[in-house]
Structures are given as C-alpha cells and as structure tokens.
Design a protein around this motif. Sequence first.
Motif, PDB file in Angstrom:
ATOM      1  N   THR A   1      -5.077   7.768 -10.959  1.00 22.93           N
ATOM      2  CA  THR A   1      -4.808   6.614 -11.808  1.00 22.93           C
ATOM      3  C   THR A   1      -3.492   5.996 -11.352  1.00 22.93           C
ATOM      4  OG1 THR A   1      -5.928   7.653 -13.692  1.00 22.93           O
ATOM      5  CG2 THR A   1      -4.467   5.795 -14.162  1.00 22.93           C
ATOM      6  N   LEU A   2      -3.508   4.676 -11.114  1.00 18.83           N
ATOM      7  CA  LEU A   2      -2.325   3.967 -10.644  1.00 18.83           C
ATOM      8  C   LEU A   2      -1.799   3.073 -11.758  1.00 18.83           C
ATOM      9  CD1 LEU A   2      -3.648   5.004  -8.023  1.00 18.83           C
ATOM     10  CD2 LEU A   2      -2.925   2.898  -6.908  1.00 18.83           C
ATOM     11  N   SER A   3      -0.488   3.080 -11.957  1.00 19.34           N
ATOM     12  CA  SER A   3       0.093   2.299 -13.048  1.00 19.34           C
ATOM     13  C   SER A   3       1.502   1.851 -12.686  1.00 19.34           C
ATOM     14  CB  SER A   3       0.114   3.125 -14.342  1.00 19.34           C
ATOM     15  OG  SER A   3       0.891   4.310 -14.167  1.00 19.34           O
ATOM     16  N   ASN A   4       1.969   0.836 -13.450  1.00 17.09           N
ATOM     17  CA  ASN A   4       3.359   0.348 -13.350  1.00 17.09           C
ATOM     18  C   ASN A   4       3.700  -0.263 -11.993  1.00 17.09           C
ATOM     19  OD1 ASN A   4       3.816   1.319 -16.006  1.00 17.09           O
ATOM     20  ND2 ASN A   4       4.286   3.351 -15.209  1.00 17.09           N
TER      21      ASN A   4
ATOM     22  N   ARG B   1       7.260  -2.955  -6.149  1.00 24.38           N
ATOM     23  CA  ARG B   1       7.382  -1.555  -6.560  1.00 24.38           C
ATOM     24  C   ARG B   1       6.003  -0.931  -6.480  1.00 24.38           C
ATOM     25  NH1 ARG B   1       6.362   2.036 -10.553  1.00 24.38           N
ATOM     26  NH2 ARG B   1       7.966   3.614 -11.022  1.00 24.38           N
ATOM     27  N   LEU B   2       5.898   0.140  -5.743  1.00 29.26           N
ATOM     28  CA  LEU B   2       4.621   0.842  -5.650  1.00 29.26           C
ATOM     29  C   LEU B   2       4.250   1.427  -7.011  1.00 29.26           C
ATOM     30  CD1 LEU B   2       4.949   2.778  -2.260  1.00 29.26           C
ATOM     31  CD2 LEU B   2       3.633   0.704  -2.727  1.00 29.26           C
ATOM     32  N   PRO B   3       2.960   1.625  -7.261  1.00 29.85           N
ATOM     33  CA  PRO B   3       2.549   2.183  -8.557  1.00 29.85           C
ATOM     34  C   PRO B   3       2.896   3.665  -8.667  1.00 29.85           C
ATOM     35  CG  PRO B   3       0.662   1.984  -7.114  1.00 29.85           C
ATOM     36  CD  PRO B   3       1.800   1.319  -6.395  1.00 29.85           C
ATOM     37  N   ASP B   4       2.886   4.147  -9.884  1.00 24.98           N
ATOM     38  CA  ASP B   4       2.949   5.586 -10.119  1.00 24.98           C
ATOM     39  C   ASP B   4       1.558   6.152  -9.849  1.00 24.98           C
ATOM     40  OD1 ASP B   4       5.565   5.201 -10.981  1.00 24.98           O
ATOM     41  OD2 ASP B   4       4.970   5.050 -13.088  1.00 24.98           O
ATOM     42  N   PHE B   5       1.468   7.183  -9.009  1.00 22.53           N
ATOM     43  CA  PHE B   5       0.189   7.809  -8.668  1.00 22.53           C
ATOM     44  C   PHE B   5       0.009   9.049  -9.551  1.00 22.53           C
ATOM     45  CE2 PHE B   5       1.644   5.556  -4.934  1.00 22.53           C
ATOM     46  CZ  PHE B   5       0.497   4.940  -4.445  1.00 22.53           C
ATOM     47  N   THR B   6      -0.944   9.004 -10.452  1.00 23.02           N
ATOM     48  CA  THR B   6      -1.235  10.148 -11.319  1.00 23.02           C
ATOM     49  C   THR B   6      -2.534  10.801 -10.860  1.00 23.02           C
ATOM     50  OG1 THR B   6      -0.114   9.155 -13.214  1.00 23.02           O
ATOM     51  CG2 THR B   6      -1.674  10.925 -13.670  1.00 23.02           C
TER      52      THR B   6
ATOM     53  N   LEU C   1       6.014   9.283  -8.809  1.00 22.86           N
ATOM     54  CA  LEU C   1       6.576   7.999  -9.218  1.00 22.86           C
ATOM     55  C   LEU C   1       6.601   7.008  -8.063  1.00 22.86           C
ATOM     56  CD1 LEU C   1       9.575   9.151 -11.454  1.00 22.86           C
ATOM     57  CD2 LEU C   1       7.311   8.369 -12.175  1.00 22.86           C
ATOM     58  N   GLY C   2       6.365   5.747  -8.403  1.00 16.47           N
ATOM     59  CA  GLY C   2       6.400   4.693  -7.403  1.00 16.47           C
ATOM     60  C   GLY C   2       7.812   4.430  -6.921  1.00 16.47           C
ATOM     61  N   GLN C   3       7.911   3.753  -5.782  1.00 18.34           N
ATOM     62  CA  GLN C   3       9.220   3.414  -5.231  1.00 18.34           C
ATOM     63  C   GLN C   3       9.235   1.959  -4.785  1.00 18.34           C
ATOM     64  OE1 GLN C   3       9.235   4.871  -0.681  1.00 18.34           O
ATOM     65  NE2 GLN C   3       9.017   6.565  -2.128  1.00 18.34           N
ATOM     66  N   ASP C   4      10.421   1.419  -4.694  1.00 20.24           N
ATOM     67  CA  ASP C   4      10.579   0.036  -4.247  1.00 20.24           C
ATOM     68  C   ASP C   4      10.411  -0.046  -2.733  1.00 20.24           C
ATOM     69  OD1 ASP C   4      11.121  -0.687  -6.850  1.00 20.24           O
ATOM     70  OD2 ASP C   4      13.303  -0.515  -6.611  1.00 20.24           O
ATOM     71  N   LEU C   5       9.846  -1.187  -2.290  1.00 16.80           N
ATOM     72  CA  LEU C   5       9.687  -1.427  -0.858  1.00 16.80           C
ATOM     73  C   LEU C   5      10.574  -2.569  -0.413  1.00 16.80           C
ATOM     74  CD1 LEU C   5       5.841  -1.085  -0.173  1.00 16.80           C
ATOM     75  CD2 LEU C   5       7.627   0.648  -0.017  1.00 16.80           C
ATOM     76  N   ASN C   6      10.951  -2.512   0.837  1.00 14.72           N
ATOM     77  CA  ASN C   6      11.729  -3.590   1.444  1.00 14.72           C
ATOM     78  C   ASN C   6      10.784  -4.711   1.853  1.00 14.72           C
ATOM     79  OD1 ASN C   6      13.721  -5.107   2.732  1.00 14.72           O
ATOM     80  ND2 ASN C   6      13.452  -3.992   4.666  1.00 14.72           N
TER      81      ASN C   6
END
Length: 348
Positions: free
Chosen positions: A55-58, A92-97, A114-119
């Motif tokens: 499940t992907l979110s945020n 911002r990448l999603p949170d991968f659950t 948790l997702g992370q920011d990308l350049n």
Amino acid sequence: MNQTTFITEDEIQSLPKVLYLSYEKVPSRVLKGEIFTVTIKSLSTVKDFMDISYTLSNAEGVKLLSDYPSREKDSRYFYETFHFLATSQSIRLPDFTATLIGNNDEIYRSTTLLGQDLNVVSLNPKKDFSNIVATSFEILEYKTTSYDNMHNIVVFVATATNCDIAALHLNSAYKQGVESITESYFDSKITYYAVIDKNMENLSFSYFNLQKNRFIPIYIPIVVDDDSVATQSDLKPKDQSREMLKMAIAGAVAVVAFFVILWRKKYIYLVFIILPLAYIAYVGLPSKEVCLKEGSNIYLLPLYNGTIFETAKEEYHLQKENEVDGWIKVRLDKEKVGWIRNEDICSR
C-alpha cells in the motif's frame, strides 16, 4: 458452534516483525515529466507464505503508473520495482507499507518504509518544447492536407519509449489533439493532428532525450497533398497514377476509334468513342452532393475514434469531395473539410 475471532489493530502491531524493507535503487535526480523507477528490497522471516502486498500513501508530486510492482527474487530477498511519473518540481516518494499474506489466513504485522524527497531538476526549454521527456521519440508517418483557406492540417504517428506520450503539446499549432493513443511506461504510440498556418514550411518542435541529456529537434516537412487523408494505418499519400493511366488509355482508344471511322466509314465503331469518353467523364465528374442522416457525426479525420467536428441535428446536404475506405470527404462551411461514414448517408 464456530465463533469468529476478532483481532484489534493494537494486537496486530504487538505481533513480531516479519518483514524488513529497504531502498535498493532510487534515482539521484529526476525531471518533471520523466518516468522513473524505484526498487525496494524486502526480506521475510517467514519461509512459507502466499504473497506480499503493498500500500502506497503520502506521496507528493508523483503518479504511480502500475498497481503492481515488477518483482525479482534472489535467495531470501524480493526486489520490487515501482514505476512513477514525475508531475511536479517537488517530489516526495510514497510510504511503502508491505503486508505478508499467509497460507492459512495468518495475520502478520505490516511494515512501512517511509518515503523520501527526490532531487528534481528543472529544464529550461525553448518555446518549441513539446512537453515530451523520453528515452526515444520517433516520427513514423505523417501527412499534410488543406484544412481551410488559412490553415493546413498535419497528421503524424509517433512512437516513444519511457515516455508520458499523452503530454504531447505543440505551441505552434492553431488547433491540435489526439486521434488515437497507446500508453505504456515503456513503449507508447500516438496518432496526433495539428492545424497550422498555411505559410509554415515545417512543423518543428523539440523533446528532451534522457539518454543524450539534451533537447532533440523534430522536423516534419509541410508538403500539402490534395488527395484524401488516409486512415491511421496508412497516413501516406495514396498513389493515383492508376486512375490517370486508365483515363489515358481510354482517351487513346477513343482517338484510334475516331481515325478508324474516318478510314473505314463504319459508324458502328462509334461505340469505341462513346464508351471511353463516358468513362473519362465519370471519373472526372465534379463533386456530388450527399445527404447525412440526423444524429450522425462529422469527423475531423477518417478515424472511428477521431475528433468530431459536429453532430448533425437534422439531415445535412453536403458537397462530396472524395471517398476512401468507407469514408466520404465532404465540404463544410468556411471552406473546411470533414469526413462522414458511408453508413451515415441517407438511404433515400
């Protein structure tokens, strides 16, 4: 009597952790409009299970292009690759659950990475940029015909790889649109039309090539073809040389028959003049009027899923220009041309 056992969320979270997630491959930078991949590595402490669901979110600034990741297994590890489209200058990448699906309705605790920011790198395109960011973009076929007194219409077929081809937009077009499209995050194909000024000698635009890391210009020469627009499977001009050859042969037969009559004085040979001349007259007849049924569509191009000019509110009588493969080219108001289907012609 069997009773259903319920388990609360707190009880689920108290269960031991069975999945461990980490990033395996994340791009160091992306461009707005680029299709990119993110690969995560999953490790399960449970040997026998049915599957791992995600499940992907945020997420922010990205669009997920596939509901299911592509998976590779190496020993105890699963490598899950997700495809995304960058839709913003801030990502911002999603949170991968991840949740383990057991063989016998076992309930396991979910794990979240948790997702992370990308350049995100900003492009600085010229005015001719077409919004296309791709590994490759190629024009397969094209055709230009007259649209009205002020404009021509260009129809072209293009293919692309690693591309959001639906984003195509031409800044130099008076009017434009998609006639057909096959979208895929790897291979895609589009049939596109653009209405342009008659004084344009080339339809030019650019796209950003991801492999070469630069803008690539595309040029479509404008050679107006007075013949009909073909269907999307064959956009190139149709060869009319056979009809011209037949008319030339018919004319030659008529001339020979005329001299035979002068020589033999037998007017029965008139049939060899009348028939060829009748054929030439038939082929060279000016356009006829056709009746369009009420509720029928008039199309911009001879494509069943193409752009519709208008829908007839009543029976229309239009000037026939040409006919190709079940379609009739008709003259509309203000010197525009359109296409109607044979089955939409009035029966009477």
